[in-house]
Each structure stands twice: as C-alpha cells, then as structure tokens.
Design an enzyme around this catalytic site. Structure first.
Site, PDB file in Angstrom:
ATOM      1  N   GLY A   1     -28.072  17.228 -22.957  1.00  0.00           N
ATOM      2  CA  GLY A   1     -29.750  16.433 -23.642  1.00  0.00           C
ATOM      3  C   GLY A   1     -29.369  14.796 -22.930  1.00  0.00           C
ATOM      4  O   GLY A   1     -28.491  13.982 -23.291  1.00  0.00           O
TER       5      GLY A   1
ATOM      6  N   HIS B   1     -28.536  11.354 -18.638  1.00  0.00           N
ATOM      7  CA  HIS B   1     -28.590   9.869 -17.565  1.00  0.00           C
ATOM      8  C   HIS B   1     -28.491  10.029 -16.170  1.00  0.00           C
ATOM      9  O   HIS B   1     -27.480  12.037 -15.564  1.00  0.00           O
ATOM     10  CB  HIS B   1     -28.228   8.770 -17.969  1.00  0.00           C
ATOM     11  CG  HIS B   1     -26.456   9.538 -18.531  1.00  0.00           C
ATOM     12  ND1 HIS B   1     -25.562   9.778 -17.680  1.00  0.00           N
ATOM     13  CD2 HIS B   1     -25.884   9.710 -19.856  1.00  0.00           C
ATOM     14  CE1 HIS B   1     -24.546  10.110 -18.293  1.00  0.00           C
ATOM     15  NE2 HIS B   1     -25.145  10.345 -19.606  1.00  0.00           N
TER      16      HIS B   1
ATOM     17  N   GLY C   1     -25.427   9.974 -14.711  1.00  0.00           N
ATOM     18  CA  GLY C   1     -23.615  10.495 -14.904  1.00  0.00           C
ATOM     19  C   GLY C   1     -24.633  11.817 -14.890  1.00  0.00           C
ATOM     20  O   GLY C   1     -23.560  13.095 -13.918  1.00  0.00           O
ATOM     21  N   HIS C   2     -24.761  12.690 -15.388  1.00  0.00           N
ATOM     22  CA  HIS C   2     -25.604  13.991 -15.798  1.00  0.00           C
ATOM     23  C   HIS C   2     -25.823  14.544 -14.449  1.00  0.00           C
ATOM     24  O   HIS C   2     -25.497  15.711 -13.507  1.00  0.00           O
ATOM     25  CB  HIS C   2     -26.919  14.322 -16.644  1.00  0.00           C
ATOM     26  CG  HIS C   2     -26.009  13.582 -18.139  1.00  0.00           C
ATOM     27  ND1 HIS C   2     -26.547  13.283 -18.659  1.00  0.00           N
ATOM     28  CD2 HIS C   2     -25.142  14.834 -19.017  1.00  0.00           C
ATOM     29  CE1 HIS C   2     -26.106  13.122 -19.778  1.00  0.00           C
ATOM     30  NE2 HIS C   2     -24.962  13.855 -20.421  1.00  0.00           N
TER      31      HIS C   2
ATOM     32  N   GLU D   1     -15.901  12.362 -16.143  1.00  0.00           N
ATOM     33  CA  GLU D   1     -14.059  11.905 -16.647  1.00  0.00           C
ATOM     34  C   GLU D   1     -14.626  11.023 -17.322  1.00  0.00           C
ATOM     35  O   GLU D   1     -13.668  10.462 -17.506  1.00  0.00           O
ATOM     36  CB  GLU D   1     -13.533  11.458 -15.189  1.00  0.00           C
ATOM     37  CG  GLU D   1     -13.153  12.067 -14.054  1.00  0.00           C
ATOM     38  CD  GLU D   1     -12.721  12.147 -13.357  1.00  0.00           C
ATOM     39  OE1 GLU D   1     -12.324  10.760 -12.590  1.00  0.00           O
ATOM     40  OE2 GLU D   1     -11.248  12.255 -13.308  1.00  0.00           O
ATOM     41  N   LYS D   2     -15.677  10.124 -17.877  1.00  0.00           N
ATOM     42  CA  LYS D   2     -15.362   9.034 -18.632  1.00  0.00           C
ATOM     43  C   LYS D   2     -14.787  10.311 -19.787  1.00  0.00           C
ATOM     44  O   LYS D   2     -14.630   9.591 -21.100  1.00  0.00           O
ATOM     45  CB  LYS D   2     -17.271   8.847 -18.949  1.00  0.00           C
ATOM     46  CG  LYS D   2     -17.737   8.028 -20.313  1.00  0.00           C
ATOM     47  CD  LYS D   2     -18.890   7.210 -20.122  1.00  0.00           C
ATOM     48  CE  LYS D   2     -19.652   7.956 -21.048  1.00  0.00           C
ATOM     49  NZ  LYS D   2     -19.409   8.113 -22.573  1.00  0.00           N
TER      50      LYS D   2
ATOM     51  N   VAL E   1     -19.717   7.481 -13.811  1.00  0.00           N
ATOM     52  CA  VAL E   1     -21.338   6.995 -13.068  1.00  0.00           C
ATOM     53  C   VAL E   1     -21.487   5.783 -13.699  1.00  0.00           C
ATOM     54  O   VAL E   1     -21.678   5.704 -14.741  1.00  0.00           O
ATOM     55  CB  VAL E   1     -22.228   7.867 -12.754  1.00  0.00           C
ATOM     56  CG1 VAL E   1     -23.635   7.177 -12.518  1.00  0.00           C
ATOM     57  CG2 VAL E   1     -21.854   8.745 -12.525  1.00  0.00           C
TER      58      VAL E   1
ATOM     59  N   SER F   1     -24.281   6.338 -20.340  1.00  0.00           N
ATOM     60  CA  SER F   1     -23.974   7.613 -20.981  1.00  0.00           C
ATOM     61  C   SER F   1     -25.406   7.785 -22.489  1.00  0.00           C
ATOM     62  O   SER F   1     -25.772   6.759 -22.311  1.00  0.00           O
ATOM     63  CB  SER F   1     -22.568   7.064 -22.325  1.00  0.00           C
ATOM     64  OG  SER F   1     -23.206   7.058 -24.058  1.00  0.00           O
TER      65      SER F   1
ATOM     66  N   ARG G   1     -25.501   7.270 -25.488  1.00  0.00           N
ATOM     67  CA  ARG G   1     -25.602   7.209 -26.360  1.00  0.00           C
ATOM     68  C   ARG G   1     -26.380   5.482 -26.344  1.00  0.00           C
ATOM     69  O   ARG G   1     -26.442   4.345 -27.046  1.00  0.00           O
ATOM     70  CB  ARG G   1     -24.306   6.389 -27.018  1.00  0.00           C
ATOM     71  CG  ARG G   1     -23.863   8.105 -28.185  1.00  0.00           C
ATOM     72  CD  ARG G   1     -22.696   7.867 -29.008  1.00  0.00           C
ATOM     73  NE  ARG G   1     -22.903   8.680 -29.374  1.00  0.00           N
ATOM     74  CZ  ARG G   1     -21.643   9.284 -29.463  1.00  0.00           C
ATOM     75  NH1 ARG G   1     -21.040  10.644 -28.086  1.00  0.00           N
ATOM     76  NH2 ARG G   1     -21.917  10.841 -30.148  1.00  0.00           N
TER      77      ARG G   1
END
Ligand code: PAF
Length: 280
Positions: free
Chosen positions: A31, A34, A36-37, A148-149, A176, A185, A187
């Site tokens: 959850g 962002h 990137g997701h 890939e992060k 991203v 992220s 976070r």
C-alpha cells in the site's frame, strides 16, 4: 474493481477467469501507493488480461516494531489510484487470513541474503519470501511485477521462484524518480519537509559514482563515495556497495561483461531509505 479480502473468494474468482483463458498480471504491494507502483500496474495491465493488486503490510518482514507500526496505511487514497489504472482485482487480506498459524518456514538464499540489506535487516528476506510465496499460491499469476529499487529483493524473489519451481514470470521494472531524482518510495511520505529537501543528495551521489567509473578503480571509488555519504551529517550511512548484479557480491574491478550496480542504504532522520544505480 473487485475488492476481495478472503483467500476463498479470490481463488474462486480467479479460477473462473483462468478457466476462461484469461492471463493474470500481479503487483504485490504494502500500500501507500505512488507513481512507481502505478507504473508496475500499467505495465501489468498492458501485458495481461487481468490486473490483480494486493495490499498487505506483511508483519513477518519487519525486523523493527516501530517501522511496522509507522508504516503508512492509506487504503482510501490507494483505492482511488487503483481505479485510475483500471485495476481489476484488489486483494486486501488481514493478518489472520494470511497467517492462520504461526509461520516457521526458513528459506536459505545463500550469499544473496548475507550482503547489504541482509546484514542490516536480519530475517527481512525470509519474511518477504514467505509472503510472496503465499501470495503467488493464492493468485497464481502468469507474470508478477517488481521495482528495481528493491534490487536485492528482486534477486531473492527470482531465486525463490527457481527454488520452489513456481510457474510465474518475474518482470523487473525500472526505478521511478521524482523530478529532483529521489527514488519513489512509500517511506518518502514520512520525511519532514526539511528532510525531503535534503533527500535528492542520495541520487546525486549515486550519479557521481557512475560518472567516476571510467576514471577510478572499483575499490577506491567505493571508498570515495562512502566518504561523500559519511561527510554529510544529515545522513547516517548503513552501506554503500558496488556489486555484481546477479550474485550481489562486491566486485573488485571493472569488467564490461559483468552487470554492476551500486547500492546504498542510509537513514535520513528516522527514515531508512535505499536506492541504487546501474554502473555497467
Ligand atoms: O516490496 C514490497 O512492497 C514488499 O516487500 C512486497 C514484495 C509486497 C512483499 O510484502
């Protein structure tokens, strides 16, 4: 979008779709979604008939109780984002549903898990592997998408799939970044406005490592970049390593035939951030 919270419901729904010849693209998440997701989801949507997303903050992968407690939970906002990418199924199990019994599985990923994150977050990858295996068993995706992060997580998941002979294709997707370079992220939303302004230093320093690769050997470069990170008192460096992209072991010299990635983990205030850059 179908929102399902029990294993029985999602299995029944997806079995019916699979019987009708539909392929499933799966994006497992915790959850706090962002961009990137959303990129992973758009790709999954493009390459499969159905997009299934899970949101489950997996307690067994947290080795720090405060980190688990503070992990952002934003289901309402997430649901809107999932609708914007035409997600077909959202799976939101609770802890009892996922772990009706105490889990004791112990995976052995060999040297893949003894470096970098593995050194600083004992048990973390075992917890990731437990939940990913369970989610794969439930969703039975054709393809699953990971950013890939979390470079080491991706290597561990590929190994898990090979070890357990899980019939799924793992699709790695590029990091991203925000316009100032900070890797997206969940976070990041925990950073204070001051910390957020400082955070682009991480990617700038990784870019510096990449720029210098033609001028300096791997070991002195590693030390030089460690000095830059440690010289910035706003951050507390955990590790900076330059590794072989398959084995994740530190490299001793440049070899254009060996994929090479520089990875970093550090603390900015109370928030732990990771990032990486491909060098070769
Ligand atoms: O990368 C994440 O968000 C998590 O580690 C994952 C893969 C969803 C497992 O909980």
């Amino acid at each position: 979008m179908k929102v399902l919270s029990t294993i029985k419901e999602i299995r029944a729904y997806l079995e019916q779709k699979k019987a009708g010849g539909k392929t499933i693209g799966f994006v497992p998440t915790m959850g706090a979604l962002h961009k990137g997701h959303l990129e992973l989801m758009l790709r999954a949507k493009e390459e499969n008939d159905l997009l299934v997303v899970s949101i489950f903050v997996n307690p067994v992968q947290f080795n720090n109780a405060d980190d688990l407690k503070n992990y952002p939970r934003t289901l309402e906002e997430d649901t809107k984002k999932l609708e914007s990418v035409n997600c077909d199924v959202l799976f939101i199990p609770d802890v009892e549903e996922m772990y009706p019994q105490v889990v004791t599985t112990q995976y052995n990923f060999g040297t893949l898990e003894t470096v970098m994150e593995g050194r600083f977050r004992p048990g973390h990858f075992n917890g990731v592997a437990i939940v990913v295996k369970r989610l794969f068993d439930i969703v039975t995706p054709d393809r699953a998408y990971f950013g890939e992060k979390d470079f080491q997580q991706l290597a561990i998941i590929k190994k898990l799939v090979a070890m357990e002979k899980i019939p799924v294709e793992i699709i790695p997707c590029p990091i991203v970044r925000e316009t100032d370079g900070l890797a997206m992220s969940s976070r990041n939303r925990l950073l204070s406005p001051e910390e957020r302004k400082l955070a682009p230093f991480i990617y700038k320093t990784l870019q510096e490592a990449k720029r210098r690769r033609n001028h300096i050997c791997a070991n002195p470069l590693r030390q030089m970049i460690i000095n830059i990170f440690e010289g910035n008192k706003n951050f507390k460096l955990e590790y900076f390593d330059i590794v072989n992209d398959k084995t994740l072991q530190p490299i001793n010299g440049w070899n254009d035939k060996v994929g090479t990635v520089a990875c970093v983990a550090l603390w900015l205030g109370n928030i732990r951030l990771i990032d990486n850059i491909r060098i070769i």
